[in-house]
Design a protein around this motif. Structure first.
Motif, PDB file in Angstrom:
ATOM      1  N   ALA A 202       3.984   8.135  12.096  1.00  0.00           N
ATOM      2  CA  ALA A 202       2.700   7.603  11.580  1.00  0.00           C
ATOM      3  C   ALA A 202       1.898   7.314  12.888  1.00  0.00           C
ATOM      4  CB  ALA A 202       2.795   6.233  10.671  1.00  0.00           C
ATOM      5  N   LEU A 203       2.471   6.840  13.836  1.00  0.00           N
ATOM      6  CA  LEU A 203       1.779   6.396  14.978  1.00  0.00           C
ATOM      7  C   LEU A 203       1.221   7.681  16.027  1.00  0.00           C
ATOM      8  CD1 LEU A 203       4.140   3.922  16.603  1.00  0.00           C
ATOM      9  CD2 LEU A 203       2.069   3.432  15.693  1.00  0.00           C
ATOM     10  N   LYS A 204       1.873   9.188  15.573  1.00  0.00           N
ATOM     11  CA  LYS A 204       1.475   9.965  16.174  1.00  0.00           C
ATOM     12  C   LYS A 204       0.479  10.899  15.295  1.00  0.00           C
ATOM     13  CE  LYS A 204       5.985  10.583  18.731  1.00  0.00           C
ATOM     14  NZ  LYS A 204       7.342  11.254  18.662  1.00  0.00           N
ATOM     15  N   SER A 205       0.921  10.966  14.009  1.00  0.00           N
ATOM     16  CA  SER A 205       0.189  11.758  13.196  1.00  0.00           C
ATOM     17  C   SER A 205      -0.573  11.433  11.700  1.00  0.00           C
ATOM     18  CB  SER A 205       1.137  12.950  12.593  1.00  0.00           C
ATOM     19  OG  SER A 205       1.572  13.685  13.919  1.00  0.00           O
ATOM     20  N   GLY A 206      -0.333  10.038  11.475  1.00  0.00           N
ATOM     21  CA  GLY A 206      -1.105   9.419  10.331  1.00  0.00           C
ATOM     22  C   GLY A 206       0.061   9.396   9.290  1.00  0.00           C
ATOM     23  N   PRO A 207      -0.704   9.277   8.072  1.00  0.00           N
ATOM     24  CA  PRO A 207       0.332   8.943   6.990  1.00  0.00           C
ATOM     25  C   PRO A 207       1.572   9.573   6.516  1.00  0.00           C
ATOM     26  CG  PRO A 207      -2.128   9.065   6.172  1.00  0.00           C
ATOM     27  CD  PRO A 207      -2.021   9.530   7.754  1.00  0.00           C
ATOM     28  N   ILE A 208       2.254   9.255   5.967  1.00  0.00           N
ATOM     29  CA  ILE A 208       3.604   9.687   5.379  1.00  0.00           C
ATOM     30  C   ILE A 208       4.136   8.884   4.251  1.00  0.00           C
ATOM     31  CG2 ILE A 208       5.284   8.389   7.045  1.00  0.00           C
ATOM     32  CD1 ILE A 208       6.896  10.995   6.965  1.00  0.00           C
TER      33      ILE A 208
ATOM     34  N   TRP B  76      -8.522   9.954   8.605  1.00  0.00           N
ATOM     35  CA  TRP B  76      -8.610   8.998   9.873  1.00  0.00           C
ATOM     36  C   TRP B  76      -7.133   9.069  10.443  1.00  0.00           C
ATOM     37  CZ3 TRP B  76     -11.830   4.538   7.327  1.00  0.00           C
ATOM     38  CH2 TRP B  76     -13.110   4.818   7.082  1.00  0.00           C
ATOM     39  N   ASP B  77      -6.443   9.535   9.889  1.00  0.00           N
ATOM     40  CA  ASP B  77      -4.971   9.624  10.666  1.00  0.00           C
ATOM     41  C   ASP B  77      -4.755   8.163  10.980  1.00  0.00           C
ATOM     42  OD1 ASP B  77      -4.810  12.363  10.793  1.00  0.00           O
ATOM     43  OD2 ASP B  77      -5.960  12.367  12.749  1.00  0.00           O
ATOM     44  N   LEU B  78      -4.647   7.497   9.726  1.00  0.00           N
ATOM     45  CA  LEU B  78      -4.147   5.942   9.934  1.00  0.00           C
ATOM     46  C   LEU B  78      -2.832   5.707  10.015  1.00  0.00           C
ATOM     47  CD1 LEU B  78      -6.703   4.288   7.545  1.00  0.00           C
ATOM     48  CD2 LEU B  78      -7.097   4.799   9.933  1.00  0.00           C
ATOM     49  N   PRO B  79      -2.152   4.818  10.652  1.00  0.00           N
ATOM     50  CA  PRO B  79      -0.766   4.701  10.714  1.00  0.00           C
ATOM     51  C   PRO B  79      -0.340   4.061   9.621  1.00  0.00           C
ATOM     52  CG  PRO B  79      -1.823   3.011  12.281  1.00  0.00           C
ATOM     53  CD  PRO B  79      -2.924   3.895  11.617  1.00  0.00           C
TER      54      PRO B  79
ATOM     55  N   ALA C 160      -3.740  -0.657   8.209  1.00  0.00           N
ATOM     56  CA  ALA C 160      -3.418   0.334   9.016  1.00  0.00           C
ATOM     57  C   ALA C 160      -4.633   0.565   9.857  1.00  0.00           C
ATOM     58  CB  ALA C 160      -2.869   1.630   8.350  1.00  0.00           C
ATOM     59  N   PHE C 161      -5.775   0.604   9.312  1.00  0.00           N
ATOM     60  CA  PHE C 161      -6.948   0.631   9.783  1.00  0.00           C
ATOM     61  C   PHE C 161      -6.973  -0.226  10.941  1.00  0.00           C
ATOM     62  CE2 PHE C 161     -11.276  -0.290  10.696  1.00  0.00           C
ATOM     63  CZ  PHE C 161     -12.045   1.214  10.974  1.00  0.00           C
ATOM     64  N   ALA C 162      -6.514  -1.600  10.638  1.00  0.00           N
ATOM     65  CA  ALA C 162      -6.785  -2.612  11.740  1.00  0.00           C
ATOM     66  C   ALA C 162      -5.858  -2.429  12.728  1.00  0.00           C
ATOM     67  CB  ALA C 162      -6.605  -3.925  11.075  1.00  0.00           C
ATOM     68  N   HIS C 163      -4.552  -1.753  12.534  1.00  0.00           N
ATOM     69  CA  HIS C 163      -3.619  -1.218  13.676  1.00  0.00           C
ATOM     70  C   HIS C 163      -4.296  -0.220  14.626  1.00  0.00           C
ATOM     71  CE1 HIS C 163      -0.350  -4.171  12.426  1.00  0.00           C
ATOM     72  NE2 HIS C 163      -0.346  -3.632  11.333  1.00  0.00           N
ATOM     73  N   LYS C 164      -4.773   0.434  14.058  1.00  0.00           N
ATOM     74  CA  LYS C 164      -5.344   1.739  14.876  1.00  0.00           C
ATOM     75  C   LYS C 164      -6.710   0.988  15.785  1.00  0.00           C
ATOM     76  CE  LYS C 164      -7.007   6.368  14.856  1.00  0.00           C
ATOM     77  NZ  LYS C 164      -6.842   7.888  14.011  1.00  0.00           N
ATOM     78  N   TYR C 165      -7.351   0.385  15.043  1.00  0.00           N
ATOM     79  CA  TYR C 165      -8.805  -0.087  15.826  1.00  0.00           C
ATOM     80  C   TYR C 165      -8.044  -0.840  16.766  1.00  0.00           C
ATOM     81  CZ  TYR C 165     -13.090  -2.509  16.310  1.00  0.00           C
ATOM     82  OH  TYR C 165     -14.479  -3.117  16.633  1.00  0.00           O
ATOM     83  N   ASN C 166      -7.216  -1.691  16.616  1.00  0.00           N
ATOM     84  CA  ASN C 166      -6.902  -2.674  17.900  1.00  0.00           C
ATOM     85  C   ASN C 166      -5.856  -2.157  18.887  1.00  0.00           C
ATOM     86  OD1 ASN C 166      -8.161  -4.921  16.761  1.00  0.00           O
ATOM     87  ND2 ASN C 166      -6.226  -5.338  15.438  1.00  0.00           N
TER      88      ASN C 166
END
Length: 393
Positions: free
Chosen positions: A277-283, A218-221, A182-188
């Motif tokens: 997840a894309l808007k607000s982070g984990p669920i 970190w609001d990761l997706p 998820a961190f990689a998705h957000k970073y990219n």
């Protein structure tokens, strides 16, 4: 459904192809993409969020793809049971029959740009990501044609080019890795999410809460998916968890409880979770599901639960039978046509097994591949540390 868009890189028999391309449907069966609206079996239960709509948009084509995909998964796992008992599959082997709606419904809501990582009950998730029956049975039997070249076995399926990162044998260890994805998705900034699947038996792991904490900071997706089949090995959830409401376990993180035996409910929940997840982070999603086999092939699965319990779930909640009923009720196909699909599935599975048996075992030189860096001149000694047995490339 996402499965219907998969393409095979092989051009041989049907069992070399991903699920939905492996079957040709005759005219009486509806292939319409016209929208259908169906209500989920039961309401969603929520924690710190509003529930998604119970009304799910689908189509005849999608319902029929759900049916044959789950029928293929079911037959594949039953065949793996027989191969294990025949000692053609060795080591650990954890079967997924009963839980197919989770793999199929999740796949219908996402794309191959999204990542999935799971534990050791991974065969059907791999198939849903576009793996083939031949790759699966070859890997299960330790053959070169397997998805991990015969070196991973049942617990270590992998398909990176379709966003599937395993297949992990250590309880709960895949969850921090999923948060890393998820961190990689957000970073990219690729507008994709990661799904980290784990069972109720892993839900008490400390690493899960540590990974969730930093993901929330970190609001990761990341979407944590607890596949609650109600038994962690042979231990009932109520004996292992003071609070078995796993969708609430995130505390400060929203959660949703889903009927994991309803493929349409799973699809709706995963679509909702991805948007969140894309808007607000984990669920957290808790999938209320059930496995028909024991924890693994070494577990008869009948010492800690009754046969009546198992047969009751089969009769009342079986995910395949639910889809069958919807298809027949909406006059999308007849009972006979669905039986014909199941016969075709059986043939596909049998053919894949036959070819997998012809695949050779890995070469002994493969033992060190992907273990040590190449070109370092690493020497392998015997047990006495005196005789050099090999110099690795």
């Amino acid at each position: 459904m996402a499965l219907s868009h998969l393409k095979s890189s092989s051009s041989g028999s049907n069992f070399l192809k991903p699920l939905a391309t492996a079957f040709s449907l005759r005219r009486p069966i509806s292939t319409s993409t016209d929208p259908l609206t169906i209500e989920t079996s039961i309401p969603f239960t929520t924690h710190r969020c509003d529930p998604p709509s119970r009304t799910v948009d689908t189509s005849p084509q999608e319902l029929l793809s759900f049916f044959r995909d789950m029928a293929t998964m079911r037959r594949m796992e039953i065949a793996a049971d027989s191969l294990y008992k025949a000692k053609l599959i060795r080591g650990f082997c954890h079967l997924y029959d009963g839980q197919e709606a989770v793999a199929v419904g999740m796949e219908a809501a996402i794309t191959k740009n999204d990542s999935i990582i799971t534990a050791y009950r991974d065969h059907c998730t791999f198939l849903g990501r576009g793996g083939t029956l031949l790759e699966i049975f070859s890997e299960l039997m330790g053959r070169q044609g397997g998805c991990s070249s015969g070196k991973g076995g049942s617990m270590h399926f992998y398909k990176k080019n379709s966003g599937f990162y395993g297949g992990h044998g250590i309880v709960g260890a895949q969850v921090p890795l999923g948060c890393g994805l998820a961190f990689a998705h957000k970073y990219n900034k690729d507008d994709a999410v990661a799904f980290a699947l784990y069972g109720d038996g892993a839900a008490n792991q400390g690493q899960l809460f540590e990974a969730l904490n930093i993901s929330a900071l970190w609001d990761l997706p990341i979407i944590l998916v607890c596949e609650n089949n109600h038994y962690g090995m042979g231990t009932a959830e109520w004996r292992a968890a003071k609070s078995p409401a796993y969708y609430k376990r995130g505390d400060y993180v929203p959660g949703l409880k889903v009927d994991g035996m309803d493929a349409l409910a799973v699809k709706q929940a995963c679509k909702f979770a991805k948007d969140h997840a894309l808007k607000s982070g984990p669920i957290i999603l808790e999938m209320d599901t059930y496995r028909y086999h024991g924890h693994s092939m070494s577990d008869p699965g009948s010492t800690y639960r009754t046969r009546d319990e198992i047969s009751g779930v089969r009769q009342e909640r079986d995910p395949i039978e639910r889809i069958r009923k919807l298809i027949v009720t909406h006059d999308l196909a007849t009972e006979k046509e669905l039986k014909d699909i199941e016969k075709e599935v059986r043939k596909q599975v049998d053919e894949a097994i036959a070819q997998a048996k012809e695949s050779p075992m890995p070469e002994p030189s493969e033992l060190f591949t992907n273990v040590y860096a190449k070109g370092m001149g690493v020497e392998a000694y015997g047990a006495d540390r005196k005789e050099v047995r090999a110099v690795l490339p």
